[in-house]
Write a protein that holds these residues in place. Sequence first.
Motif, mmCIF file in Angstrom:
data_model
loop_
_atom_site.group_PDB
_atom_site.id
_atom_site.type_symbol
_atom_site.label_atom_id
_atom_site.label_comp_id
_atom_site.label_asym_id
_atom_site.label_seq_id
_atom_site.Cartn_x
_atom_site.Cartn_y
_atom_site.Cartn_z
ATOM 1 N N LEU A 57 9.726 0.522 -0.180
ATOM 2 C CA LEU A 57 10.256 0.313 1.212
ATOM 3 C C LEU A 57 10.092 1.478 1.882
ATOM 4 O O LEU A 57 10.236 1.458 3.080
ATOM 5 C CB LEU A 57 11.585 -0.127 1.045
ATOM 6 N N LYS A 58 9.494 2.785 1.363
ATOM 7 C CA LYS A 58 9.213 3.748 2.099
ATOM 8 C C LYS A 58 7.709 3.699 2.648
ATOM 9 O O LYS A 58 7.679 4.530 3.565
ATOM 10 C CB LYS A 58 9.381 4.942 1.259
ATOM 11 N N ASP A 59 7.234 2.719 2.236
ATOM 12 C CA ASP A 59 5.758 2.698 2.708
ATOM 13 C C ASP A 59 5.764 1.686 3.914
ATOM 14 O O ASP A 59 6.650 0.803 4.222
ATOM 15 C CB ASP A 59 4.815 2.110 1.661
ATOM 16 N N GLY A 60 4.826 1.583 4.468
ATOM 17 C CA GLY A 60 4.540 0.544 5.604
ATOM 18 C C GLY A 60 4.374 -1.058 5.322
ATOM 19 O O GLY A 60 3.606 -1.012 4.270
ATOM 20 N N ASP A 120 3.035 9.097 -1.995
ATOM 21 C CA ASP A 120 3.958 9.621 -2.783
ATOM 22 C C ASP A 120 3.878 9.109 -4.283
ATOM 23 O O ASP A 120 4.525 9.314 -5.272
ATOM 24 C CB ASP A 120 5.430 9.432 -2.350
ATOM 25 N N GLY A 121 2.760 8.041 -4.494
ATOM 26 C CA GLY A 121 2.487 7.514 -5.821
ATOM 27 C C GLY A 121 3.293 6.316 -6.254
ATOM 28 O O GLY A 121 3.383 5.847 -7.170
ATOM 29 N N ASP A 166 0.724 -1.052 -0.053
ATOM 30 C CA ASP A 166 0.063 0.012 -0.016
ATOM 31 C C ASP A 166 0.826 1.133 0.046
ATOM 32 O O ASP A 166 2.001 1.222 0.625
ATOM 33 C CB ASP A 166 -0.797 -0.103 1.185
ATOM 34 N N ASP A 167 0.404 2.344 -0.564
ATOM 35 C CA ASP A 167 1.181 3.458 -0.727
ATOM 36 C C ASP A 167 0.708 4.255 0.592
ATOM 37 O O ASP A 167 0.120 5.240 0.321
ATOM 38 C CB ASP A 167 0.808 4.254 -2.119
#
Length: 181
Positions: free
Chosen positions: A81-84, A76-77, A71-72
């Motif tokens: 790996l920056k998402d949960g 940020d589109g 899931d975003d």
Amino acid sequence: PAISPDGSVLCFANLDHNYQPRIYAKALETNQEVALTSGSYAAGMPFTSISPPPSKGIPAPFTLFFARFVDDENRDGNIDLKDGPSLWSLQVDPANLQAANQKQPSPLTTSEPGQFFAAATQGYLLYSIRRSLDLDLYALPIHGIIPDQVSPGQLMESIQANPNPKERRLVLRYIISNHPT
């Protein structure tokens, strides 16, 4: 990395040819290596449950747990790996390690933003989620929050009244991975 309970398979995260994080398994006796995850979602942090060792010399199927980013969360589109992450499980059979012979991964939790740490014990997944200054600890039955005996129709009925979009997505992903037809 994670080792199978019988010590025959090493599971680890690595980048595929598109630089996407995937979970791989390597049979330690034959050096056969296969990708266990694929698709557009990043996967990492593999671990296995603590279980009694199987009969000597017979590779035993085991459950692999890992984090998957689906899931975003940061909007940020991109799903990366920056998402949960959310927790997923996959049944792995060392005697038949070909990726095509493995079952589909099954979702166990919703996606959660923040740092994520997990371990498996007899019967439970223990995990923490760090959000800024808070650390939340959870114990989840090893099979996840969705009982195996509930039919896809019952699950669909349950999500129609559920206002939480994360929980609705979890149930839909569960149905797709566990009841593909």
